[in-house]
Design an enzyme around this catalytic site. Structure first.
Site, PDB file in Angstrom:
ATOM      1  N   CYS A 107      78.250  68.005  -8.070  1.00  0.00           N
ATOM      2  CA  CYS A 107      77.062  68.613  -8.665  1.00  0.00           C
ATOM      3  C   CYS A 107      77.133  68.654 -10.181  1.00  0.00           C
ATOM      4  O   CYS A 107      76.106  68.784 -10.846  1.00  0.00           O
ATOM      5  CB  CYS A 107      76.848  70.020  -8.109  1.00  0.00           C
ATOM      6  SG  CYS A 107      78.281  71.101  -8.287  1.00  0.00           S
ATOM      7  N   GLU A 153      71.068  75.849  -5.128  1.00  0.00           N
ATOM      8  CA  GLU A 153      71.516  74.879  -6.129  1.00  0.00           C
ATOM      9  C   GLU A 153      71.085  73.517  -5.635  1.00  0.00           C
ATOM     10  O   GLU A 153      71.476  73.093  -4.554  1.00  0.00           O
ATOM     11  CB  GLU A 153      73.037  74.928  -6.288  1.00  0.00           C
ATOM     12  CG  GLU A 153      73.560  73.915  -7.287  1.00  0.00           C
ATOM     13  CD  GLU A 153      75.049  73.718  -7.179  1.00  0.00           C
ATOM     14  OE1 GLU A 153      75.483  72.542  -7.139  1.00  0.00           O
ATOM     15  OE2 GLU A 153      75.791  74.722  -7.118  1.00  0.00           O
TER      16      GLU A 153
END
Length: 428
Positions: A232, A197
């Site tokens: 995020c 990620e």
């Protein structure tokens, strides 16, 4: 790995690990706060999330093997049974922005252990004391040979990925770091998967029908400034119609009111944020504080370059365009973990915009900010490049375990041998 590390023992060990973390709460929180600057309330919630996902994944994997075999055996009496076996030792890279939930004993570690894989965790260089404390708790309850912690910089990271014993990599961090690990894994004589990620713009599209709702400017500002914008799922881009003067002003004022911020996670992140502010100020109209310690928004006339990239820090870019052209904006954006729509539920533009956003993001949220990530069966915390290296998989939720289970088809074996328990003892 020992043949005794079966699903029942994994379940017991992961529950014991969750209990150990809960019992060490008063030791963990001060250390993590000192190294990250995150507030105690935020870290308390994160610790609860960490223990919760350890227990959830442990309980789910304890019954998953039997369910797979039962479903296969019931399919018309065919002699093919599909089972899933641990992929092997997993290298996990602890994230800086979630020192507990995505750290040494976070979701990637929990998923790999639940799958039956040994784990080697690379500590984040900014949080060595937190890493050592968590590793010590793990060593006290996990079987020998199941868990190991390593420290170091770039060389240590690459060496870990290149180690012949490692069979998969889980990473949360920057696009530069993720790509370096992917390249190293692909260059091995036996390439291995990297589940990374890496970066997400997380755009928010405000339809005209949402402008009168007074909730959204403050709610959106909280999503941008929470944890100093180091999440995020932080919205980095807000797309509004040309008639959104009041919305933009209220949003900018709410963002500006959130500062100043004492510190960011690392000095490097703080420096990058300060440089970004200087460059962004030259591209548009800045609303809010004029120093890096303050949150701010910048309204621009066009999107290009780094304005299309994830930015860690309490800031967001605002762009105006007719709502009928939101699809064009979406098509020009890089892949994201999330995309959010603010709109009246009966807005006639909503179906078309939803279709435009499906190719863009792994999770699409209607009227929900901040965009927290629920740990559940249906969660998908992933998305098209560069949000992740593989949009088919999630790093949050019960399906996160799937990354570390390799399918094996057993054909012609007696049913009693293909039973889940026997397969576990044979292949693990």
């Amino acid at each position: 790995m020992s043949n005794t590390w079966d699903a029942d023992r994994r379940r017991a060990a992961l529950h014991a690990l969750a209990d150990a973390l809960t019992g060490a709460r008063d030791r963990i929180l001060p250390v993590a706060a000192a190294e990250t600057g995150l507030a105690e309330a935020r870290l308390t919630a994160e610790l609860e999330r960490t223990t919760g996902q350890l227990r959830l994944l442990a309980d789910r994997i304890a019954t998953a093997g039997a369910a797979v075999v039962a479903l296969a055996a019931a399919a018309g009496g065919a002699d093919v049974v599909l089972v899933r076996v641990p992929i092997g030792p997993v290298a996990v890279f602890a994230a800086s922005n979630f020192p507990l939930a995505f750290g040494v004993l976070g979701g990637d570690t929990a998923a790999a252990l639940a799958a039956g894989c040994p784990v080697v965790v690379k500590a984040h260089p900014a949080q060595p004391r937190t890493a050592d404390l968590l590793a010590g708790l793990a060593a006290a309850v996990l079987p020998e040979g199941v868990f190991r912690l390593v420290h170091g910089g770039v060389d240590a990271s690459l060496a870990l990925v290149r180690d012949p014993a490692i069979r998969a990599v889980a990473f949360t961090g920057s696009p530069t770091g993720g790509r370096a690990l992917m390249d190293a894994a692909a260059a091995r004589p036996d390439p291995i998967p990297v589940f990374a990620e890496m970066g997400s713009l997380n755009p928010v599209f405000v339809l005209p029908s949402a402008l009168p709702d007074p909730r959204w400017p403050d709610a959106l500002a909280a999503a941008v400034t929470g944890s100093a914008g180091q999440l995020c799922t932080k919205p980095g881009l807000v797309v509004v119609p040309p008639t959104a003067d009041g919305f933009v002003a209220a949003f900018g004022a709410s963002v500006a009111a959130a500062g100043p911020f004492d510190r960011m996670l690392t000095a490097a992140m703080a420096d990058a944020h300060a440089r970004w502010l200087t460059r962004a100020a030259g591209l548009g109209v800045v609303t809010g504080g004029a120093s890096p310690r303050h949150a701010f928004t910048v309204e621009v006339g066009a999107l290009a370059g780094e304005l299309l990239e994830e930015h860690f820090g309490p800031a967001a870019v605002v762009v105006r365009t007719p709502a009928e052209r939101y699809g064009e904006i979406a098509a020009a954006l890089p892949g994201s973990l999330t995309a959010t729509v603010l709109a009246a539920p009966d807005d006639e533009l909503l179906p078309g915009l939803l279709a435009d956003l499906v190719p863009l993001a792994g999770r699409i949220v209607l009227n929900g900010v901040p965009t927290g990530v629920a740990v559940c069966d249906a969660t998908h915390h992933g998305g098209p490049w560069p949000a992740t290296s593989n949009p088919l998989h999630t790093s949050v939720g019960t399906r996160a375990v799937d990354r570390f289970l390799r399918p094996v088809a057993l054909q012609g074996f007696p049913p009693e041998l293909a039973a889940a328990g026997q397969v576990s003892r044979t292949f693990m």
